[in-house]
Design an enzyme around this catalytic site. Structure first.
Site, PDB file in Angstrom:
ATOM      1  CD  GLU A  28       8.043  12.676 -13.708  1.00 32.91           C
ATOM      2  OE1 GLU A  28       7.366  13.698 -13.896  1.00 32.91           O
ATOM      3  OE2 GLU A  28       7.748  11.560 -14.207  1.00 32.91           O
ATOM      4  CG  ASN A  74       1.527  14.946 -13.557  1.00 34.86           C
ATOM      5  OD1 ASN A  74       1.673  16.090 -13.993  1.00 34.86           O
ATOM      6  ND2 ASN A  74       2.467  14.315 -12.866  1.00 34.86           N
ATOM      7  CB  SER A 128       2.696   2.224 -17.196  1.00 37.23           C
ATOM      8  OG  SER A 128       3.990   2.748 -17.433  1.00 37.23           O
ATOM      9  CG  HIS A 175       5.364  13.337  -9.728  1.00 43.42           C
ATOM     10  ND1 HIS A 175       6.446  12.842 -10.411  1.00 43.42           N
ATOM     11  CD2 HIS A 175       4.266  12.772 -10.281  1.00 43.42           C
ATOM     12  CE1 HIS A 175       6.008  12.014 -11.353  1.00 43.42           C
ATOM     13  NE2 HIS A 175       4.686  11.954 -11.296  1.00 43.42           N
ATOM     14  N   GLY A 210       6.029   6.013 -16.769  1.00 48.21           N
ATOM     15  CA  GLY A 210       6.490   6.293 -18.132  1.00 48.21           C
ATOM     16  C   GLY A 210       7.259   5.152 -18.767  1.00 48.21           C
ATOM     17  CE  LYS A 259       4.340  12.463 -15.378  1.00 46.59           C
ATOM     18  NZ  LYS A 259       5.140  11.242 -15.317  1.00 46.59           N
ATOM     19  CD  GLU A 290       2.364   8.965  -9.774  1.00 46.28           C
ATOM     20  OE1 GLU A 290       1.559   8.967 -10.702  1.00 46.28           O
ATOM     21  OE2 GLU A 290       3.296   9.795  -9.687  1.00 46.28           O
TER      22      GLU A 290
END
Ligand code: 13P
Length: 245
Positions: A93, A9, A209, A91, A169, A11, A163
């Site tokens: 985000e 991904n 991660s 996701h 991250g 992003k 996730e």
């Protein structure tokens, strides 16, 4: 044996040129055991599709409606027309920064499947939920609210990505035990809803991660069928090492 998936991904990263050379460098990484795909910024989709090889190119986002007054959005049917067959939905985000609710995600899942897309559906809990020990209930609810309306036949077009938000991250990956337990839980929920065969066929990816040095341990768990990789998918060497793992 389920075929593994390693998905990148990207992003909101890379220039067009950087994206093209990264994509080119991944040529030949798909094997009989592992599918490789990359979810790229919308503006790269057409260009990378024209360069396409064994690594699938997918969209990170879309609007579920076919057309209309939704300034700035790209519709699911426009993606289909371009030749895209892979999309990411749910996701954290998108949920957090763009306010995508469970109901909206449900619409996105339904629209994508109706257009014959393969959906990678993301779920995962925030840190406070993990700390309170309610992570399984939290993820179960996400699945019921936005994914479990699909039919058993449609589930063939779905991959789930777990996730945990606190691992995205942050460099703080879930332990193998934490990830394995949640993947087992997700597969059990699918088993309850859709039965043994569907549960056994479903691929469940881990994301958060995931790096070359922890991918091997994570992917050796029975219920972890690969990874959804953020930061490490932007570096050819790291991503290739994860694919090899
Ligand atoms: P990182 O691998 O950078 O933690 O990101 C994971 C992710 O969000 C993939 O969708």
């Amino acid at each position: 044996m389920r075929k593994r998936i390693v998905a990148g991904n990207w992003k909101m990263n890379l220039t067009k040129g950087e994206g093209e050379s990264l994509y080119n460098s991944l040529k030949g990484t798909t094997s009989s055991q592992t599918e490789v795909k990359v979810f790229v910024p919308a503006i790269f989709l057409d260009h990378l599709l024209s360069r396409s090889h064994d690594v699938l190119v997918g969209a990170q986002n879309f609007h579920p409606k076919d057309s209309g007054a939704y300034t700035g959005e790209v519709s699911i049917s426009q993606l289909k027309d371009l030749g895209i067959r892979e999309v990411l939905v749910g996701h954290s985000e998108r949920r957090e920064y763009f306010g995508e609710s469970d109901e909206f995600l449900r619409e996105k899942v339904d629209a994508a499947l109706a257009h014959g897309m393969h959906v990678t559906f993301c779920c995962g809990e925030p840190l406070e939920v993990r700390e309170s020990g309610d992570e399984e209930a939290f993820v179960t609810e996400q699945l019921h609210n936005s994914l479990f309306q699909v039919t058993e036949a449609q589930l063939n077009q779905v991959t789930i990505a777990y996730e945990p938000i606190w691992a995205i991250g942050t460099g703080k990956t879930a332990s193998v035990e934490q990830a394995d337990a949640m993947h087992g839980h997700i597969r059990n929920q699918v088993r309850k809803k859709y039965g043994e065969q569907a549960a056994n066929a479903l691929r469940i990816l881990y994301g958060g991660s995931c790096k070359p040095d922890n991918a091997g341990d994570l992917f050796s768990c029975e219920d972890i069928d690969g990874g959804l990789i953020g930061g490490a998918s932007l570096k050819t060497q790291d991503f290739k090492q994860i694919i090899e793992a």
